[in-house]
Scaffold this active site. Structure first.
Site, PDB file in Angstrom:
ATOM      1  N   LYS A  90       0.852  -1.186   0.000  1.00  0.00           N
ATOM      2  CA  LYS A  90       0.000   0.000   0.000  1.00  0.00           C
ATOM      3  C   LYS A  90       0.882   1.228   0.000  1.00  0.00           C
ATOM      4  O   LYS A  90       1.816   1.325   0.816  1.00  0.00           O
ATOM      5  CB  LYS A  90      -0.873  -0.009   1.275  1.00  0.00           C
ATOM      6  CG  LYS A  90      -1.818   1.171   1.371  1.00  0.00           C
ATOM      7  CD  LYS A  90      -3.086   0.928   0.628  1.00  0.00           C
ATOM      8  CE  LYS A  90      -3.879   2.190   0.344  1.00  0.00           C
ATOM      9  NZ  LYS A  90      -3.440   2.878  -0.920  1.00  0.00           N
ATOM     10  N   GLN A 111       7.341   3.845   3.841  1.00  0.00           N
ATOM     11  CA  GLN A 111       5.930   3.430   3.883  1.00  0.00           C
ATOM     12  C   GLN A 111       5.735   2.159   4.718  1.00  0.00           C
ATOM     13  O   GLN A 111       4.709   1.981   5.354  1.00  0.00           O
ATOM     14  CB  GLN A 111       5.429   3.220   2.444  1.00  0.00           C
ATOM     15  CG  GLN A 111       3.915   3.276   2.285  1.00  0.00           C
ATOM     16  CD  GLN A 111       3.377   4.695   2.190  1.00  0.00           C
ATOM     17  OE1 GLN A 111       3.947   5.532   1.517  1.00  0.00           O
ATOM     18  NE2 GLN A 111       2.279   4.974   2.870  1.00  0.00           N
ATOM     19  N   LYS A 126       5.391   1.710  -3.120  1.00  0.00           N
ATOM     20  CA  LYS A 126       5.315   3.069  -3.690  1.00  0.00           C
ATOM     21  C   LYS A 126       5.563   2.980  -5.183  1.00  0.00           C
ATOM     22  O   LYS A 126       6.223   2.053  -5.659  1.00  0.00           O
ATOM     23  CB  LYS A 126       6.400   3.959  -3.060  1.00  0.00           C
ATOM     24  CG  LYS A 126       6.148   5.437  -3.239  1.00  0.00           C
ATOM     25  CD  LYS A 126       5.231   5.953  -2.161  1.00  0.00           C
ATOM     26  CE  LYS A 126       4.802   7.382  -2.362  1.00  0.00           C
ATOM     27  NZ  LYS A 126       4.103   7.901  -1.164  1.00  0.00           N
ATOM     28  N   GLY A 165      -2.780   8.341  -4.160  1.00  0.00           N
ATOM     29  CA  GLY A 165      -2.173   9.593  -4.595  1.00  0.00           C
ATOM     30  C   GLY A 165      -0.860   9.891  -3.892  1.00  0.00           C
ATOM     31  O   GLY A 165      -0.495   9.271  -2.897  1.00  0.00           O
ATOM     32  N   ASP A 166      -0.141  10.838  -4.440  1.00  0.00           N
ATOM     33  CA  ASP A 166       1.061  11.438  -3.830  1.00  0.00           C
ATOM     34  C   ASP A 166       1.301  12.718  -4.640  1.00  0.00           C
ATOM     35  O   ASP A 166       0.380  13.189  -5.328  1.00  0.00           O
ATOM     36  CB  ASP A 166       2.262  10.475  -3.885  1.00  0.00           C
ATOM     37  CG  ASP A 166       3.413  10.928  -2.978  1.00  0.00           C
ATOM     38  OD1 ASP A 166       3.348  10.674  -1.766  1.00  0.00           O
ATOM     39  OD2 ASP A 166       4.377  11.555  -3.477  1.00  0.00           O
ATOM     40  N   THR A 209      -4.650  13.506   5.343  1.00  0.00           N
ATOM     41  CA  THR A 209      -3.233  13.660   5.698  1.00  0.00           C
ATOM     42  C   THR A 209      -3.030  14.957   6.486  1.00  0.00           C
ATOM     43  O   THR A 209      -2.390  14.963   7.544  1.00  0.00           O
ATOM     44  CB  THR A 209      -2.345  13.629   4.439  1.00  0.00           C
ATOM     45  OG1 THR A 209      -2.711  12.496   3.654  1.00  0.00           O
ATOM     46  CG2 THR A 209      -0.886  13.537   4.813  1.00  0.00           C
ATOM     47  N   ASN A 240      -2.251  18.969  -1.623  1.00  0.00           N
ATOM     48  CA  ASN A 240      -3.253  18.271  -0.822  1.00  0.00           C
ATOM     49  C   ASN A 240      -2.935  18.312   0.674  1.00  0.00           C
ATOM     50  O   ASN A 240      -3.798  18.649   1.494  1.00  0.00           O
ATOM     51  CB  ASN A 240      -3.368  16.822  -1.316  1.00  0.00           C
ATOM     52  CG  ASN A 240      -4.284  15.999  -0.438  1.00  0.00           C
ATOM     53  OD1 ASN A 240      -3.827  15.291   0.445  1.00  0.00           O
ATOM     54  ND2 ASN A 240      -5.580  16.130  -0.652  1.00  0.00           N
ATOM     55  N   SER A 376      -6.780   5.717   3.815  1.00  0.00           N
ATOM     56  CA  SER A 376      -6.830   4.852   2.637  1.00  0.00           C
ATOM     57  C   SER A 376      -7.211   3.427   3.053  1.00  0.00           C
ATOM     58  O   SER A 376      -7.992   2.755   2.373  1.00  0.00           O
ATOM     59  CB  SER A 376      -5.470   4.805   1.943  1.00  0.00           C
ATOM     60  OG  SER A 376      -5.298   5.915   1.106  1.00  0.00           O
TER      61      SER A 376
HETATM   62  P1  NDP Z   1       0.660  17.771  -4.140  1.00  0.00           P
HETATM   63  O1  NDP Z   1       1.138  17.444  -5.494  1.00  0.00           O
HETATM   64  O2  NDP Z   1      -0.784  17.946  -3.889  1.00  0.00           O
HETATM   65  O3  NDP Z   1       1.378  19.091  -3.597  1.00  0.00           O
HETATM   66  C1  NDP Z   1       2.768  19.173  -3.511  1.00  0.00           C
HETATM   67  C2  NDP Z   1       3.145  20.573  -3.106  1.00  0.00           C
HETATM   68  O4  NDP Z   1       4.545  20.647  -2.854  1.00  0.00           O
HETATM   69  C3  NDP Z   1       2.869  21.597  -4.200  1.00  0.00           C
HETATM   70  O5  NDP Z   1       2.587  22.827  -3.625  1.00  0.00           O
HETATM   71  C4  NDP Z   1       4.185  21.610  -4.957  1.00  0.00           C
HETATM   72  O6  NDP Z   1       4.393  22.815  -5.667  1.00  0.00           O
HETATM   73  C5  NDP Z   1       5.182  21.470  -3.836  1.00  0.00           C
HETATM   74  N1  NDP Z   1       6.372  20.780  -4.338  1.00  0.00           N
HETATM   75  C6  NDP Z   1       6.429  19.538  -4.869  1.00  0.00           C
HETATM   76  N2  NDP Z   1       7.666  19.239  -5.261  1.00  0.00           N
HETATM   77  C7  NDP Z   1       8.408  20.307  -4.964  1.00  0.00           C
HETATM   78  C8  NDP Z   1       9.774  20.599  -5.112  1.00  0.00           C
HETATM   79  N3  NDP Z   1      10.620  19.721  -5.662  1.00  0.00           N
HETATM   80  N4  NDP Z   1      10.202  21.810  -4.669  1.00  0.00           N
HETATM   81  C9  NDP Z   1       9.324  22.699  -4.121  1.00  0.00           C
HETATM   82  N5  NDP Z   1       8.016  22.482  -3.954  1.00  0.00           N
HETATM   83  C10 NDP Z   1       7.568  21.293  -4.373  1.00  0.00           C
HETATM   84  O7  NDP Z   1       1.272  16.641  -3.188  1.00  0.00           O
HETATM   85  P2  NDP Z   1       0.837  16.242  -1.718  1.00  0.00           P
HETATM   86  O8  NDP Z   1       0.379  17.435  -0.956  1.00  0.00           O
HETATM   87  O9  NDP Z   1      -0.027  15.068  -1.820  1.00  0.00           O
HETATM   88  O10 NDP Z   1       2.233  15.731  -1.125  1.00  0.00           O
HETATM   89  C11 NDP Z   1       3.127  16.576  -0.405  1.00  0.00           C
HETATM   90  C12 NDP Z   1       4.060  15.733   0.434  1.00  0.00           C
HETATM   91  O11 NDP Z   1       3.295  14.941   1.369  1.00  0.00           O
HETATM   92  C13 NDP Z   1       4.910  14.710  -0.335  1.00  0.00           C
HETATM   93  O12 NDP Z   1       6.140  14.560   0.334  1.00  0.00           O
HETATM   94  C14 NDP Z   1       4.102  13.415  -0.210  1.00  0.00           C
HETATM   95  O13 NDP Z   1       4.919  12.294  -0.363  1.00  0.00           O
HETATM   96  C15 NDP Z   1       3.606  13.565   1.226  1.00  0.00           C
HETATM   97  N6  NDP Z   1       2.419  12.788   1.593  1.00  0.00           N
HETATM   98  C16 NDP Z   1       1.253  12.863   0.898  1.00  0.00           C
HETATM   99  C17 NDP Z   1       0.141  12.158   1.316  1.00  0.00           C
HETATM  100  C18 NDP Z   1      -1.182  12.285   0.641  1.00  0.00           C
HETATM  101  O14 NDP Z   1      -2.149  11.666   1.125  1.00  0.00           O
HETATM  102  N7  NDP Z   1      -1.319  13.048  -0.420  1.00  0.00           N
HETATM  103  C19 NDP Z   1       0.215  11.256   2.463  1.00  0.00           C
HETATM  104  C20 NDP Z   1       1.459  11.295   3.177  1.00  0.00           C
HETATM  105  C21 NDP Z   1       2.517  12.030   2.729  1.00  0.00           C
HETATM  106  P3  NDP Z   1       4.018  22.876  -7.228  1.00  0.00           P
HETATM  107  O15 NDP Z   1       2.517  22.845  -7.275  1.00  0.00           O
HETATM  108  O16 NDP Z   1       4.594  24.129  -7.734  1.00  0.00           O
HETATM  109  O17 NDP Z   1       4.631  21.641  -7.830  1.00  0.00           O
HETATM  110  O1  2IT Z   2       3.048   8.887   1.501  1.00  0.00           O
HETATM  111  C1  2IT Z   2       1.903   8.443   1.714  1.00  0.00           C
HETATM  112  O2  2IT Z   2       1.615   7.885   2.773  1.00  0.00           O
HETATM  113  C2  2IT Z   2       0.885   8.640   0.676  1.00  0.00           C
HETATM  114  N1  2IT Z   2       1.160   9.261  -0.336  1.00  0.00           N
HETATM  115  C3  2IT Z   2      -0.486   8.050   0.853  1.00  0.00           C
HETATM  116  C4  2IT Z   2      -0.490   6.588   0.493  1.00  0.00           C
HETATM  117  C5  2IT Z   2      -1.849   5.935   0.469  1.00  0.00           C
HETATM  118  O3  2IT Z   2      -1.865   4.738   0.111  1.00  0.00           O
HETATM  119  O4  2IT Z   2      -2.861   6.554   0.817  1.00  0.00           O
END
Ligand code: NDP
Ligand code: 2IT
Length: 444
Positions: A90, A111, A126, A165-166, A209, A240, A376
């Protein structure tokens, strides 16, 4: 040389050019030293750590797709099925130009322990691709997602591997991938999470999250005689995780004064306007430069800089290694008392060390952002029983999971003599369940 150091050396030697994977392995194995030292003979005999750091399977594939002008593009897709000791693989799918095997392996390795900490039966995996959804039309994104799933569908399933998603993968991408999976496999099943509410998604998964991040921070503060009310918070990211972290922080009485994207950052001393942020990022998919149209008094800066703002709590919610030693020093000088990672490994190893030594409460990502994957898993439960729970039901479970998780990592840290070191606590608590399951299942 100690067993831990031998395994770290081997990981670095056998996986050159994967610095993020080395970083994640070092962080986890360093924390596990007390447990490994106490069980060294048995762990060595069973090659336990060697099995832990080697994915069960890694899949790499070609993803050809056609853009709106008729030009063919070829991206590289990945799925790393890291560890299935406690449940089916997952973990999310990252779509970003920076994606490579080492990044997917670091995320998959993290993860394993995160999923274990949720207390739910999910293993670690992943995936993703070096595709950039930015600036692409909906049709181009659909073409990519369909091609990606045409290959991935051979390796996943509701009881084997369940992506989500990620970065770069949100509701739109999950929808296109789900449609293609259903068409090719002929199965309407819970093979992906983060689905739309009209076809098997869970209420509160979108928020989970970010909300979970604030729930665990709230629990940690409560246990140290503090609350979120009146606190000033700096958040990075505008995706997100960041959006719903800001929303929940405001609901709990704190004020978030920053957010950022990959081109710049906002300082809004009145508190970030979440409705405006959602419209810019979720609806219009625009840059943060647009924020000043909604809030003329806010300041937009090009580049990085969120961590230069004075705050009580810092929540990095963008990407790996976005908070370095210099940022940590600035934060500590500005009086920060807590840092909690909404993103995966956003704090460099040196910065983490500095924050811990400075007495800052530090919640690592595998604990602090576990609310997403936990919800999830709740989506998977709802799909299996063919029911949909209410928002309140899911949110209450999420809150309970994050509070339990906090107490488990706090207890594990204390048990091994590292009170309030939640890095050690999270790694040990996550590892113990995985090891127990691996031992019970023999050498597989
Ligand atoms: P999104 O794509 O929704 O948002 C990512 C954000 O971070 C955007 O604002 C993006 O800017 C910015 N960003 C991404 N890459 C870079 C970079 N290289 N340098 C600067 N800014 C950057 O992703 P999420 O919010 O889902 O994910 C954010 C983090 O949280 C990640 O590390 C992900 O692995 C982690 N995560 C996500 C989960 C989820 O449920 N979604 C769960 C647990 C962890 P821009 O729009 O300009 O690219
Ligand atoms: O980093 C993470 O935990 C995620 N992007 C969410 C993974 C999931 O299966 O909901």
């Amino acid at each position: 040389m100690s067993y831990v150091d031998e395994v770290i050396d081997r990981v670095v030697r056998e996986n050159p050019s994967e610095p993020e994977f080395h970083q994640a392995v070092k962080e986890v194995l360093d924390s596990l030293r007390p447990v490994v030292d106490a069980n060294e003979q048995a762990f060595r005999r069973d090659a336990l750590l060697e099995r832990l750091v080697q994915p069960e399977r890694q899949i790499k594939f070609r993803v050809p797709w056609i853009d709106d002008k008729g030009q063919v593009h070829v991206n590289t897709g990945y799925r790393v099925q890291f560890n299935s000791a406690i449940g089916p693989y997952k973990g999310g799918l990252r779509l970003h130009p920076s994606v490579n095997l080492g990044i997917i392996k670091f995320l998959g390795f993290e993860q394993i322990f995160k999923n274990s900490l949720t207390g739910l039966p999910i293993g670690g995996g992943k995936g993703g691709a070096d595709f950039d959804p930015k600036g692409k039309s909906d049709r181009e994104v659909m073409a990519f997602c369909q091609s990606f799933m045409s290959e991935l569908c051979k390796y996943i399933g509701a009881d084997t591997d369940i992506p989500a998603g990620d970065i770069g993968t949100g509701a739109r991408e999950i929808g296109y991938m789900f449609g293609q999976y259903k068409k090719l496999r002929g199965l309407f099943e819970g093979v992906l999470t983060g689905k739309g509410l009209s076809y098997g998604g869970s209420l509160a998964r979108t928020e989970a999250t970010g909300y979970g991040l604030l729930y665990i921070v709230e629990e940690m503060l409560k246990c140290h005689g503090q609350t979120l009310a009146g606190k000033t918070i700096a958040v990075s990211g505008a995706g997100n995780v960041a959006i719903y972290a800001i929303e929940k922080a405001h609901q709990l009485g704190a004020k978030v004064v920053t957010c950022s994207d990959s081109t710049g950052w906002i300082y809004d001393p009145q508190g970030i306007d979440v409705a405006a942020l959602k419209e810019i990022k979720e609806v219009k998919r625009q840059r943060l430069t647009e924020y000043r149209q909604y809030r003329p008094d806010a300041v937009y800066h090009e580049g990085r800089g969120v961590w230069s703002v004075q705050c009580d709590i810092a929540l990095p919610c963008a990407t790996q290694n976005e908070l370095d030693l210099a940022d940590a020093k600035t934060l500590v000088a500005g009086g920060v008392t807590a840092v909690a990672e909404g993103a995966n490994m956003p704090t460099t190893a040196e910065a983490t060390e500095y924050l811990l030594q400075s007495g800052v409460y530090f919640l690592p990502g595998k604990a602090a952002n576990a609310g997403g994957v936990a919800t999830s898993a709740l989506e998977m439960s709802q799909n299996s029983e063919r029911l949909q729970w209410t928002f309140q039901q899911v949110d209450a479970k999420l809150k309970g999971i994050m509070a339990n998780l906090y107490h488990n990592i706090e207890d594990a840290a204390k048990k091994y003599g590292f009170a309030d070191n939640f890095v050690v606590g999270a790694n040990i608590a996550g590892f113990e369940k995985v090891v127990d399951a691996m031992n019970a299942q023999g050498i597989v």
